[in-house]
Design a protein around this motif. Structure first.
Motif, mmCIF file in Angstrom:
data_model
loop_
_atom_site.group_PDB
_atom_site.id
_atom_site.type_symbol
_atom_site.label_atom_id
_atom_site.label_comp_id
_atom_site.label_asym_id
_atom_site.label_seq_id
_atom_site.Cartn_x
_atom_site.Cartn_y
_atom_site.Cartn_z
ATOM 1 N N ARG A 599 0.798 -1.073 0.063
ATOM 2 C CA ARG A 599 0.062 -0.061 -0.015
ATOM 3 C C ARG A 599 1.027 1.285 -0.134
ATOM 4 N NH1 ARG A 599 -1.213 3.191 3.798
ATOM 5 N NH2 ARG A 599 -0.433 1.949 5.577
ATOM 6 N N LYS A 602 2.621 2.215 -3.274
ATOM 7 C CA LYS A 602 1.561 2.834 -4.338
ATOM 8 C C LYS A 602 0.967 4.581 -4.058
ATOM 9 C CE LYS A 602 0.171 -1.373 -6.025
ATOM 10 N NZ LYS A 602 -1.070 -2.632 -6.025
ATOM 11 N N GLN A 609 -5.281 10.114 -3.725
ATOM 12 C CA GLN A 609 -4.907 8.545 -3.744
ATOM 13 C C GLN A 609 -6.189 7.736 -3.743
ATOM 14 O OE1 GLN A 609 -1.731 7.569 -3.200
ATOM 15 N NE2 GLN A 609 -2.630 5.272 -3.428
ATOM 16 N N ASP A 613 -6.526 4.556 -6.434
ATOM 17 C CA ASP A 613 -6.985 3.231 -5.874
ATOM 18 C C ASP A 613 -7.941 2.537 -6.897
ATOM 19 O OD1 ASP A 613 -4.862 3.407 -4.087
ATOM 20 O OD2 ASP A 613 -6.030 4.162 -2.274
ATOM 21 N N SER A 617 -7.903 -0.619 -8.968
ATOM 22 C CA SER A 617 -8.950 -1.696 -8.860
ATOM 23 C C SER A 617 -9.871 -2.131 -10.052
ATOM 24 C CB SER A 617 -9.811 -1.437 -7.840
ATOM 25 O OG SER A 617 -10.893 -0.453 -8.252
ATOM 26 N N CYS A 653 3.581 2.611 -8.794
ATOM 27 C CA CYS A 653 2.239 2.754 -8.547
ATOM 28 C C CYS A 653 1.485 1.779 -9.608
ATOM 29 C CB CYS A 653 1.591 3.881 -8.395
ATOM 30 S SG CYS A 653 2.245 4.920 -7.129
#
Length: 940
Positions: A599, A602, A609, A613, A617, A653
């Protein structure tokens, strides 16, 4: 007519059809035909014909009048009075009761308006006075077809700038505002709003702000009709881009927030689709603090269709955060990317990463606080983590020492830690060793689950005493700490042997993790290992408090077996994923970062953020089931833009996501990446490209043809970014492009030939001769003429490169091979290919003419006696239309010129008529390209 009447009189019964009982031929009644009407129309003036059919009761006649209005105007354009009369009749025809006539008339209005503009001196103000009122009136017509036609006509007129600005303000906009009034017809109101939005970019910022924007804001809040709100949402981005940043932030953003929370999912979906355009019209602060949180709401919308649209717009929305100072690149005016950010600027950006992360509030969905807790110490000791290559957690250099933990080799990094760890790292990680920290409490809670609780505890085997007695070492716990001055995690008697045995048991069970029972047992053993580690840290912490201050400085030359790196110890206490100690190094069970480390790897500060994220995903398989089956393709499509936004310093990332997409089961996803991998290589630079993109590029080379074509189309663009040694490795793989899944896929081979032409500049003459030459000669003999044509160009460029090299032996060898394989080929198609290559060499000046006369021309002239006419025809064209146009053969009287003239004379006396023709005509009287193409196509 007389013959027809005689035919009718010869019918049985002695009477003709349509003829009365009259003996005289003059008494016959003749039925008029259409030809009679045509002759009558020819006698009428254009205005007379127009009046005649415009007054007809037949609908088709009136439609014909509408279609012929432009032709009528052209006939009378010389007379201003007649032109005005035609325009007046258009006004009367506009009142026709038949909708099809009105629609037909409106389709002709843009053409008539353009004619009036071109003939403005003859008929000034014709459009504004006669045509524009009809267009505006039809916007509220009762017939849907007429309204649609008038809307299309209005937009076409605005696009061609045929409507004066004054007319837009006084005649068009007031009508549209009136049509959007609350008491207006629902369909008319919706269409009027759509027209207002579409015409905004055409009329400019001033008119839009003064006349359109106030009504648009009202329509965004229309509580009665969701159709109106949906149209406003769909065109919101266009309005924002026209009115600019100030008006967008002051007037439009509040309406946009309302539309994004509308109770109709279609409105919210339209907002998601135009989110990027809205974001481009706002400042960076509002984009980060307000729009990002709003977009997160759309991504988590209850409606699947809204989520689908939001995820499709996620990548473009992230790209609006792009900044040259963070990406390290900017685009010049000619569109080329360049790294224009100086080194001082990049270092400044890296130094301020921590400050910027702290400035990001909870609204940005970034980590709320990096200043407290165990993570703060890690960040202080690894401030340059994200400024360096992805996957490396590094610490700022303190003189010559460097503290590094590599994701690729945890063991080597941990060994290096003992020799290179600076003193400040110890104090930085002290809070993490303290068992009273929140993380330690959390780990104690994680150790419990129902399986652990009800399972019989594993017996603790105390082997430390026996081992130490056998080795003659003292049993005091301080004994293990004498070497380093700091008690290591393995100093207590009970835990060292226990951990070693647990590690061995876990190693033996890891190959059988597919079995649920074995997996459960590994979890228990891992929990026990963590518990022993925690106990060791607790005792180590208490021992440190009792030690002297000078003992806090670790000895960098401590024994490897008795001193475990502090970074490993600290992370072992932080992470919930079990760690196994082998030879003083930390190795995670999965072979990669723990969840916390992953975590942290990234985390960046370029975009909120939470947005990143959500983007990462999109490769989750569950997204394909709950959002969109092609969500991975959308992720792959926008990945270069996201990578450019984050910059190469934040590539870590995206690395895992890119690798996941590159191995996706859908070939369309891999194809998308293959077509953009060269652009991503420009963004990342040569080092990251060689480390992360080259393996994926190699995988694409062995993929389906649909994926390989993406790599092949930009093969030169990608290879030129690699180091020359890495680039040479692909010379062995170029031959594989000749093999395709479908042999009829000739475009694949044609693209290969075009790329090889570009690749010539990247390789040395020896590499070209050894590796590219066989492929080029193979393509010259292809079954498809289009492939052969490009291959002739390839071979000629190859001759040029090899001939200019020093020494030119490779060029001579290639020419000899062309003569042997093609000039003396037993097949006539091969000999014809030799003539084509010679023709291309001459046209492109690939060889000096004196060298051409020595190496190629003698073999070319021998084909004048070829038994196949097609070869002789092409030879005649080449000699007459290409070779004799060169100054070398026109100015100098040499033996070469004499040989050419004798060959042409022989061809002029050829027994084939086509050979005679092309050998006799003047070079400038025909085009060689057209003739050559026709000849080549005949040999397909």
């Amino acid at each position: 007519m007389d013959s027809q009447l005689r035919m009718f009189e010869d019918l049985p019964g002695g009477k003709a059809f349509g003829v009365d009982d009259c003996s005289s031929e003059s008494d016959v009644i003749i039925i008029p035909s259409a030809l009679d009407f045509v002759s009558q129309d020819e006698m009428l003036t254009p205005l007379g014909r127009l009046d005649k059919y415009a007054a007809s009761e037949n609908i088709f006649n009136r439609q014909m009048v509408a279609r012929s209005l432009l032709d009528t105007l052209r006939e009378v354009c010389d007379d201003e009075g007649d032109c005005v009369a035609v325009l007046e009749r258009i006004g009367r025809l506009a009142d026709d009761s038949e909708p099809t006539v009105r629609a037909e008339l409106m389709e002709q209005v843009p053409h008539i308006a353009l004619f009036c503009q071109e003939n403005r001196p003859s008929i000034p103000y014709a459009f504004s006075k006669y045509l524009l009122p009809i267009v505006v009136r039809y916007l509220a017509d009762q017939n849907n077809q007429v309204r649609k036609t008038s809307q299309a006509a209005l937009l076409a007129l605005l696009e061609q700038e045929l409507i004066e600005r004054f007319d837009v303000e006084t005649k068009v906009c007031p009508v549209l505002i009136e049509l959007t009034a609350p008491d207006s017809n629902d369909d008319v109101k919706t269409e009027a709003v759509a027209i207002m939005c579409k015409m905004a970019p055409m009329v400019g910022k001033d008119i839009t702000e003064r006349l359109i924007l106030p009504r648009f804001c009202e329509m965004c809040c229309d509580c009665r009709m969701f159709h109106v709100r949906k149209v406003c949402a769909a065109n919101f981005g266009d309005i924002c881009s026209v009115v600019g940043q100030q008006a967008t932030e002051e007037m439009l953003l509040p309406r946009f927030f309302q539309l994004c929370s509308d109770n109709v999912w279609g409105v919210r979906k339209a907002c998601a689709e135009c989110f990027m355009a809205v974001s481009c019209a706002t400042c960076q602060e509002i984009r980060r603090t307000k729009l990002s949180a709003l977009f997160i709401n759309l991504i988590s919308d209850p409606s699947r269709w809204v989520r689908q649209a939001a995820f499709q717009s996620l990548g473009p929305f992230i790209s609006t955060f792009a900044n040259p100072s963070s990406s390290g690149q900017c685009f010049r005016e000619e569109g080329r990317s360049s790294e224009d950010v100086p080194a001082e600027e990049r270092s400044r950006i890296t130094d301020h990463d921590a400050e910027e992360e702290e400035q990001i509030g909870p609204e940005d969905d970034a980590p709320a606080d990096f200043s407290a807790g165990p993570e703060s110490a890690l960040q202080d000791c690894a401030a340059e983590t994200f400024g360096n290559s992805a996957g490396d957690i590094s610490v700022p250099e303190d003189s010559s020492s460097l503290c590094t933990l590599s994701s690729e080799s945890h063991q080597e990094a941990a060994i290096d830690e003992n020799d290179k760890k600076p003193a400040n790292c110890k104090s930085a990680f002290r809070p993490e060793v303290d068992t009273s920290s929140p993380d330690s409490t959390l780990l104690d809670q994680e150790l419990f689950n129902s399986f652990h609780f009800w399972r019989t505890p594993i017996l603790e085997i105390d082997l430390d005493k026996e081992l130490q007695q056998d080795s003659g070492e003292p049993l005091s716990p301080e004994g293990s700490g004498d070497a380093s001055g700091v008690p290591g995690p393995g100093s207590p008697n009970i835990t060292m042997a226990t951990r070693k045995e647990l590690e061995e048991m876990i190693e033996n069970l890891e190959p059988h993790m597919d079995d649920p029972d074995v997996k459960a047992q590994v979890e228990v053993l891992s929990a026990a290992l963590r518990a022993s580690s925690l106990d060791a840290h607790e005792e180590a912490s208490s021992g440190e408090h009792r030690s002297e201050p000078q003992d806090e400085l670790p000895d960098c030359h401590a024994d490897q077996d008795t001193c475990v790196p502090l970074i490993s110890a600290a992370e072992e206490s932080m992470d919930a994923t079990p760690h196994y100690v082998h030879g003083g190094s930390d190795v995670i069970a999965s072979g990669g970062f723990s969840p916390d480390e992953e975590r942290r790897s990234k985390v960046q500060d370029v975009v909120p953020q939470a947005l990143l994220d959500q983007y990462l995903s999109m490769t989750d398989p569950s997204r394909a089931q709950t959002v969109d089956t092609e969500i991975a393709k959308h992720c792959a499509y926008s990945l270069p833009g996201v990578a450019l936004t984050l910059g190469r310093q934040n590539w870590h990332c995206l690395r895992e996501t890119y690798e996941t997409l590159a191995s996706d089961m859908q070939w369309k996803v891999r194809r998308t990446l293959a077509f953009s991998i060269h652009e991503l290589a420009v963004i990342l630079g040569d080092q990251l490209t060689a480390a992360d993109l080259v393996p994926i590029f190699n995988g694409f080379l062995k993929d389906l043809d649909e994926v390989r074509i993406g790599v092949l189309k930009h093969l030169h663009d990608f290879l030129k970014l690699l180091h020359i040694d890495k680039r040479r490795e692909y010379l062995y793989q170029l031959q594989e492009f000749l093999v395709t899944d479908n042999s009829r896929n000739w475009r694949f081979r044609a693209e290969l030939a075009e790329q090889l032409i570009l690749l010539l500049e990247l390789y040395s003459p020896r590499d070209v001769y050894d590796y590219l030459r066989p492929i080029a000669l193979n393509l010259c003999a292809d079954k498809v003429s289009s492939v052969r044509w490009i291959s002739y160009k390839l071979v000629s460029e190859m001759v040029k490169k090899l001939h200019t090299a020093t020494p030119p032996t490779f060029g001579v060898d290639l020419i000899n091979e062309l003569v042997e394989n093609f000039g003396r080929c037993p097949k006539w198609s091969g000999r014809q290919a030799f003539v084509f290559v010679c023709q291309t060499v001459i046209e492109d000046d690939c060889l000096p003419m004196d060298q051409f006369a020595v190496h190629l021309m003698p073999h070319l002239l021998t084909l004048a006696n070829d038994r196949v006419p097609n070869v002789r025809v092409l030879l005649a064209k080449t000699l007459r239309q290409t070779l004799l146009e060169k100054e070398y053969f026109l100015a100098s009287a040499s033996c070469h010129q004499e040989a050419v003239e004798q060959t042409i004379m022989a061809l002029q006396m050829d027994r084939d008529s086509d050979v005679k023709y092309f050998a006799s005509i003047h070079p400038s009287s025909t085009k060689i390209s057209e003739d050559a193409v026709s000849t080549a196509s005949s040999t397909y």
